[in-house]
Structures are given as structure tokens and as C-alpha cells.
Design an enzyme around this catalytic site. Structure first.
Site: not given
Length: 77
Positions: A16-17
Site C-alpha cells: 500500500c498504496p
């Protein structure tokens, strides 16, 4: 009905992201109604990808757990 046998966008191994950002960019290159199959291993993708679909008016056709993470099938809205 849209074809669900399109190539798989393999984002396994990314944290992430990156999975959601790369998915957003890839969806931008598709025509409305086309589908994108995304494979991820990041646990946060199960929150981020559905959120992206809601925010950008894409249809989440499938969200499924896999041996290596999660698979999402998205129809571009």
C-alpha cells in the site's frame, strides 16, 4: 456482458498504496465497460480497491480470496 478473460494485472508483492494507485492508472487507460482483473497480495487492498471503485464509479464485479492474496474484477464505469 463484458469479457472477464482479459489479462491479469499482477500487483502481488506491492505494498500500500501502490496496488490501488497502479489500478487507478490502469483503469484510466481502459474504455468504459472494459474489465480489469487485478491480483494483489497486500492485505489493505481489500479496503482500498473497493473504495476506489465506489469513489470513481467503477463496478466491482468480483472480490475473491486467492492462495496468494486477493483477486478483483472491475468494470470501468
Amino acid at each position: 456482458m463484458a469479457r472477464l478473460d482479459a489479462e491479469v494485472f499482477d500487483l502481488r508483492g506491492l505494498k500500500c498504496p501502490l496496488p490501488v494507485l497502479k489500478t487507478k492508472k490502469r483503469l484510466a487507460s481502459l474504455q468504459k465497460g472494459e474489465t480489469l482483473t487485478v491480483e494483489t497480495s497486500d492485505p489493505l487492498a481489500v479496503i482500498d480497491i473497493p473504495h476506489l471503485c465506489r469513489e470513481d464509479q467503477h463496478e466491482l464485479l468480483e472480490s475473491a480470496k486467492t492462495e496468494t492474496g486477493h483477486r478483483f474484477i472491475i468494470r470501468k464505469g
